[in-house]
Design a protein around this motif. Structure first.
Motif, PDB file in Angstrom:
ATOM      1  N   GLY A 294     -51.923 -18.836  21.565  1.00 10.80           N
ATOM      2  CA  GLY A 294     -52.809 -19.858  21.251  1.00 10.80           C
ATOM      3  C   GLY A 294     -52.412 -20.779  20.184  1.00 10.80           C
TER       4      GLY A 294
ATOM      5  N   SER B  71     -60.563 -17.292  27.311  1.00 13.36           N
ATOM      6  CA  SER B  71     -61.783 -17.995  27.734  1.00 13.36           C
ATOM      7  C   SER B  71     -60.983 -19.144  28.686  1.00 13.36           C
ATOM      8  CB  SER B  71     -62.270 -19.057  26.557  1.00 13.36           C
ATOM      9  OG  SER B  71     -62.355 -18.149  25.541  1.00 13.36           O
TER      10      SER B  71
ATOM     11  N   GLU C 272     -63.101 -17.752  11.663  1.00 18.07           N
ATOM     12  CA  GLU C 272     -64.582 -17.531  11.721  1.00 18.07           C
ATOM     13  C   GLU C 272     -65.114 -16.594  10.879  1.00 18.07           C
ATOM     14  OE1 GLU C 272     -62.766 -17.723  15.012  1.00 18.07           O
ATOM     15  OE2 GLU C 272     -63.707 -19.685  15.623  1.00 18.07           O
TER      16      GLU C 272
ATOM     17  N   TYR D 146     -50.776 -23.547  22.151  1.00 17.13           N
ATOM     18  CA  TYR D 146     -51.735 -24.517  22.561  1.00 17.13           C
ATOM     19  C   TYR D 146     -52.052 -25.287  21.630  1.00 17.13           C
ATOM     20  CZ  TYR D 146     -53.352 -22.659  27.291  1.00 17.13           C
ATOM     21  OH  TYR D 146     -53.356 -22.627  28.721  1.00 17.13           O
ATOM     22  N   ASP D 147     -52.206 -24.897  20.272  1.00 15.54           N
ATOM     23  CA  ASP D 147     -52.639 -25.578  19.306  1.00 15.54           C
ATOM     24  C   ASP D 147     -51.593 -26.607  18.762  1.00 15.54           C
ATOM     25  OD1 ASP D 147     -55.134 -24.207  19.318  1.00 15.54           O
ATOM     26  OD2 ASP D 147     -54.490 -22.788  17.746  1.00 15.54           O
TER      27      ASP D 147
ATOM     28  N   HIS E 186     -60.779  -6.672  20.043  1.00 20.60           N
ATOM     29  CA  HIS E 186     -60.693  -7.493  20.987  1.00 20.60           C
ATOM     30  C   HIS E 186     -60.547  -6.591  22.366  1.00 20.60           C
ATOM     31  CE1 HIS E 186     -60.659 -11.666  19.615  1.00 20.60           C
ATOM     32  NE2 HIS E 186     -59.408 -11.178  18.824  1.00 20.60           N
TER      33      HIS E 186
ATOM     34  N   GLY F 244     -53.289 -15.833  16.950  1.00 20.66           N
ATOM     35  CA  GLY F 244     -52.379 -15.126  16.110  1.00 20.66           C
ATOM     36  C   GLY F 244     -51.498 -14.063  16.848  1.00 20.66           C
TER      37      GLY F 244
ATOM     38  N   HIS G 195     -58.436  -5.422  14.132  1.00 21.73           N
ATOM     39  CA  HIS G 195     -59.049  -6.513  14.846  1.00 21.73           C
ATOM     40  C   HIS G 195     -58.745  -6.741  16.208  1.00 21.73           C
ATOM     41  CE1 HIS G 195     -60.267 -10.748  14.968  1.00 21.73           C
ATOM     42  NE2 HIS G 195     -59.299 -11.006  15.869  1.00 21.73           N
TER      43      HIS G 195
ATOM     44  N   CYS H 181     -64.803 -13.520  23.614  1.00 19.16           N
ATOM     45  CA  CYS H 181     -63.537 -13.687  23.903  1.00 19.16           C
ATOM     46  C   CYS H 181     -62.943 -14.055  22.307  1.00 19.16           C
ATOM     47  CB  CYS H 181     -63.027 -14.875  24.865  1.00 19.16           C
ATOM     48  SG  CYS H 181     -63.170 -14.179  26.514  1.00 19.16           S
ATOM     49  N   THR H 182     -63.434 -15.221  21.987  1.00 18.51           N
ATOM     50  CA  THR H 182     -63.122 -15.939  20.669  1.00 18.51           C
ATOM     51  C   THR H 182     -63.566 -14.710  19.424  1.00 18.51           C
ATOM     52  OG1 THR H 182     -64.544 -17.271  20.925  1.00 18.51           O
ATOM     53  CG2 THR H 182     -62.418 -18.142  20.985  1.00 18.51           C
ATOM     54  N   ASP H 183     -63.102 -14.868  18.243  1.00 15.67           N
ATOM     55  CA  ASP H 183     -63.376 -13.963  17.285  1.00 15.67           C
ATOM     56  C   ASP H 183     -64.884 -13.646  17.064  1.00 15.67           C
ATOM     57  OD1 ASP H 183     -60.822 -13.589  16.832  1.00 15.67           O
ATOM     58  OD2 ASP H 183     -60.445 -14.487  15.087  1.00 15.67           O
TER      59      ASP H 183
ATOM     60  N   SER I  89     -54.411 -14.654  21.692  1.00 14.97           N
ATOM     61  CA  SER I  89     -55.053 -15.508  20.797  1.00 14.97           C
ATOM     62  C   SER I  89     -54.280 -16.257  19.901  1.00 14.97           C
ATOM     63  CB  SER I  89     -55.709 -14.359  19.763  1.00 14.97           C
ATOM     64  OG  SER I  89     -54.893 -13.751  18.971  1.00 14.97           O
TER      65      SER I  89
ATOM     66  N   GLY J 109     -56.560 -26.473  20.128  1.00 18.63           N
ATOM     67  CA  GLY J 109     -55.780 -27.312  21.104  1.00 18.63           C
ATOM     68  C   GLY J 109     -56.357 -26.418  22.523  1.00 18.63           C
ATOM     69  N   GLY J 110     -56.523 -25.155  22.651  1.00 19.25           N
ATOM     70  CA  GLY J 110     -56.744 -24.500  23.747  1.00 19.25           C
ATOM     71  C   GLY J 110     -57.807 -24.979  24.731  1.00 19.25           C
TER      72      GLY J 110
ATOM     73  N   GLY K 186     -59.158 -12.025  23.701  1.00 19.35           N
ATOM     74  CA  GLY K 186     -58.789 -12.737  22.914  1.00 19.35           C
ATOM     75  C   GLY K 186     -59.272 -14.217  23.103  1.00 19.35           C
ATOM     76  N   GLY K 187     -58.818 -15.143  22.296  1.00 23.75           N
ATOM     77  CA  GLY K 187     -59.342 -16.391  22.522  1.00 23.75           C
ATOM     78  C   GLY K 187     -59.027 -17.179  23.734  1.00 23.75           C
TER      79      GLY K 187
HETATM   80  O1  KG4 Z   1     -59.071 -14.714  19.428  1.00 23.71           O
HETATM   81  P1  KG4 Z   1     -59.374 -16.223  18.464  1.00 23.71           P
HETATM   82  O2  KG4 Z   1     -60.761 -16.401  18.381  1.00 23.71           O
HETATM   83  O3  KG4 Z   1     -58.690 -16.054  17.069  1.00 23.71           O
HETATM   84  C1  KG4 Z   1     -57.354 -15.220  16.780  1.00 23.71           C
HETATM   85  O4  KG4 Z   1     -57.778 -13.971  16.614  1.00 23.71           O
HETATM   86  O5  KG4 Z   1     -56.344 -16.022  16.555  1.00 23.71           O
HETATM   87  O6  KG4 Z   1     -58.427 -17.280  19.292  1.00 23.71           O
HETATM   88  C2  KG4 Z   1     -58.208 -18.551  18.864  1.00 23.71           C
HETATM   89  C3  KG4 Z   1     -57.145 -19.130  19.725  1.00 23.71           C
HETATM   90  C4  KG4 Z   1     -56.906 -20.630  19.441  1.00 23.71           C
HETATM   91  O7  KG4 Z   1     -55.534 -20.807  19.445  1.00 23.71           O
HETATM   92  C5  KG4 Z   1     -57.445 -21.585  20.364  1.00 23.71           C
HETATM   93  O8  KG4 Z   1     -56.790 -22.663  20.864  1.00 23.71           O
HETATM   94  C6  KG4 Z   1     -57.448 -20.393  21.752  1.00 23.71           C
HETATM   95  O9  KG4 Z   1     -57.691 -19.195  21.079  1.00 23.71           O
HETATM   96  N1  KG4 Z   1     -58.479 -20.801  22.693  1.00 23.71           N
HETATM   97  C7  KG4 Z   1     -57.890 -21.005  24.056  1.00 23.71           C
HETATM   98  C8  KG4 Z   1     -59.041 -21.286  24.626  1.00 23.71           C
HETATM   99  N2  KG4 Z   1     -60.332 -21.318  23.779  1.00 23.71           N
HETATM  100  C9  KG4 Z   1     -59.818 -21.009  22.616  1.00 23.71           C
HETATM  101  N3  KG4 Z   1     -56.739 -21.389  24.388  1.00 23.71           N
HETATM  102  C10 KG4 Z   1     -56.648 -21.531  25.942  1.00 23.71           C
HETATM  103  N4  KG4 Z   1     -57.862 -22.101  26.525  1.00 23.71           N
HETATM  104  C11 KG4 Z   1     -59.033 -21.869  25.982  1.00 23.71           C
HETATM  105  N5  KG4 Z   1     -59.972 -22.248  26.727  1.00 23.71           N
END
Ligand code: KG4
Ligand code: ZN
Length: 389
Positions: free
Chosen positions: A216, A330, A31, A219-220, A134, A191, A130, A356-358, A189, A232-233, A326-327
Motif C-alpha cells: 500500500g 479492495s 482511521e 501505491y501511495d 484483518h 503498513g 491489528h 478491508c480498510t481499517d 495494507s 494512491g491505491g 487489508g486495504g
Molecule cells: O489496511 P489499511 O486501511 O491501513 C493499514 O493498516 O495500513 O490500508 C491502507 C492502504 C493504503 O496504502 C491505500 O493506498 C491502500 O490500502 N488501498 C488500496 C486500495 N484501497 C486502499 N490499494 C490498492 N487498491 C485499492 N483499491
C-alpha cells in the motif's frame, strides 16, 4: 507476547452473555473507528472516520496530526455508535482495542480511551492484534443488508456470508460459508505485506513479509510521484482499468521460488525514475494516457507478485483456502486477476470492502476468541508499535 498470553484459552462466545455486544476501538493509523459486534459475528455498527482529507495535503499520514484527530473524534463516535445500535452501556459486554502494530501515538489514543471506558463502566478489556484482526474479516457478517464477501471458487465469483442472515431474510444467490482453517493469509495494507499461515483466529504463523516498503505504501508513493494525491491505491486501481499494462515493463521483484519475502521499494523507485525521465523529455505535465498506462503497468506487476507468491504458498502448505485482507484487498484489478489465476482446488476470499480498510468491526470480532485482561493487566495495558504475531 500477546498472542501467547491469549492462546491459552479460547473462550469464544462463552465469555459474554449471548445478548451482550463487543465494543471495538481502532486507532492504529489514520482511521478512527468504533464498532459494535454481536457474539455470533454479526456486525451491528461499523463507523469509520477517515482522516484522508487531513493528510492529503501532506501526501501521507503525519503521525502527530493523526493522534490529535483521534482524540477529537473518539467520544462523539462512541456516542453515535451506541445510538446507531440503539444500545446502552448495559448492552456492552466487553471493550476490545487495537494494541498494535501501528503508529505509537495513534495506538496510545485508542488504548487509553479503552482503558478509561473499561474502568468507568466496569467492563472487561480485550487487547487485539491489528493484523490478526484483518485476517478475521471474512468470518464476520457485514452490517449492511446485502453486503457480502467475495469467494472465488472453481474460477467463479460467489457472494458469501459466514452465518445465516439474522432475520431469515432471502439473499438470493448468496451462500453461507466460512474459510476452512488452516488457511493461507495474505495481508496487504499501507503498513504491512505478509504471508501467514492461519491455524486458528489467534494462532498465526508468519511465512514471509516485505523487506522494505509495504504494498500500500508503494501505491501511495507511486501515486505521489505522478501527482495523483493520497491515498494512491484507489486512484491507481481506477486509472489502471483504462491503461495498457504492457506499455511499460517493470521487473516483478523477488519472484524466484527461493525468494520467499516481498520487496517493493525497487519497483516504486523504478516507476518514479521513469516518471522523471518522461517529464525531463516532455515537460512536467504527464499526458493522461501515459498516466493511465503507468498505473496499469505498475499495478499489473504488483498483482503478479502478490498472486504468484500467495498461490505458490497455498500450494506448498496444501491449504484449501487463501484469505486476502487489508486495504489493498479492495483492489478490483487484484480481485479480477485472482479469479483468472486461481487453481481449481483453491478457494480465495476477499472481505467485503467495508471490512478491508481499517475498521473496528474486525477488532471487536476477533475479540470473541480472546481472553479479557484481568483488572490489573487492563490498567497496565500499553500499545506496541511493532507487535509480533
Ligand atoms: O489496511 P489499511 O486501511 O491501513 C493499514 O493498516 O495500513 O490500508 C491502507 C492502504 C493504503 O496504502 C491505500 O493506498 C491502500 O490500502 N488501498 C488500496 C486500495 N484501497 C486502499 N490499494 C490498492 N487498491 C485499492 N483499491
Ligand atoms: Zn490495517
Amino acid at each position: 507476547m500477546l498472542i501467547d498470553r491469549l492462546r491459552s484459552k479460547d473462550l469464544g462466545q462463552q465469555s459474554f452473555s449471548t445478548m451482550s455486544l463487543i465494543l471495538g476501538i481502532e486507532t492504529s493509523c489514520d482511521e478512527t473507528a468504533f464498532a459494535l459486534v454481536h457474539p455470533d459475528g454479526r456486525v451491528l455498527v461499523n463507523q469509520v472516520a477517515s482522516q484522508i482529507d487531513l493528510h492529503a495535503q501532506f501526501g501521507g499520514v503525519v503521525p502527530e496530526v493523526a493522534s490529535r484527530r483521534h482524540i477529537e473524534a473518539a467520544l462523539p463516535m462512541l456516542k453515535s455508535s451506541l445510538a446507531e445500535a440503539g444500545a446502552e452501556w448495559n448492552d456492552v459486554g466487553a471493550i476490545a482495542v487495537t494494541q498494535g502494530p501501528g503508529l505509537i501515538g495513534c495506538l496510545l489514543m485508542g488504548v487509553e480511551t479503552a482503558k478509561a471506558l473499561a474502568w468507568r463502566y466496569d467492563k472487561p478489556l480485550i487487547a487485539v492484534h491489528h493484523l490478526a484482526a484483518h485476517l478475521h474479516a471474512p468470518f464476520l457478517l457485514p452490517e449492511k443488508a446485502g453486503a457480502t464477501h467475495l469467494l472465488i471458487e472453481n474460477g467463479k465469483e460467489k457472494k458469501a456470508i459466514p452465518i445465516e442472515p439474522p432475520d431469515g431474510a432471502e439473499w438470493g444467490d448468496v451462500i453461507v460459508a466460512q474459510p476452512e482453517l488452516p488457511a493461507m493469509g495474505l495481508i496487504v495494507s499501507g503498513g504491512h505485506t505478509s504471508l501467514v499461515l492461519v491455524h486458528s483466529p489467534i494462532c498465526i504463523e508468519p511465512i514471509a513479509s516485505t523487506r522494505d516498503d509495504a504494498v500500500g505504501e508503494a501505491y501511495d508513493k507511486v501515486a505521489r510521484a505522478m501527482g495523483l494525491g493520497y491515498p494512491g491505491g484507489p486512484v491507481i486501481d481506477r486509472l489502471a482499468t483504462e491503461g495498457d499494462p504492457t506499455r511499460f515493463l517493470f521487473t516483478p521483484p523477488m519472484l524466484r521460488r527461493d525468494e520467499k519475502d516481498f520487496s517493493f521499494s525497487g519497483l516504486k523507485s523504478a516507476v518514479a525514475r521513469l516518471v522523471e525521465s518522461i517529464q525531463a523529455e516532455k515537460g512536467p505535465e504527464l499526458d493522461p494516457q501515459t498516466v493511465r498506462d503507468l498505473c496499469a503497468s505498475f499495478q499489473a506487476t504488483i498483482i503478479d507478485v502478490l498472486l504468484t507468491k500467495s498461490l505458490r504458498a497455498a500450494r506448498e502448505h496444501n491449504v484449501r483456502d487463501l484469505l486476502i485482507v487489508g486495504g489493498v484487498a479492495s483492489n478490483r484489478g487484484l480481485r479480477r486477476a485472482a479469479r483468472e489465476r486461481a487453481a481449481q482446488n483453491l478457494r480465495i476470499w476477499f472481505p467485503h470492502f467495508s471490512l478491508c480498510t481499517d475498521n473496528a468491526a474486525m477488532i471487536a470480532g476477533l475479540a470473541r476468541h480472546l481472553n479479557p485482561l484481568d483488572a490489573e493487566e487492563a490498567l497496565e495495558l500499553n500499545p506496541e508499535a511493532s507487535l509480533p504475531f
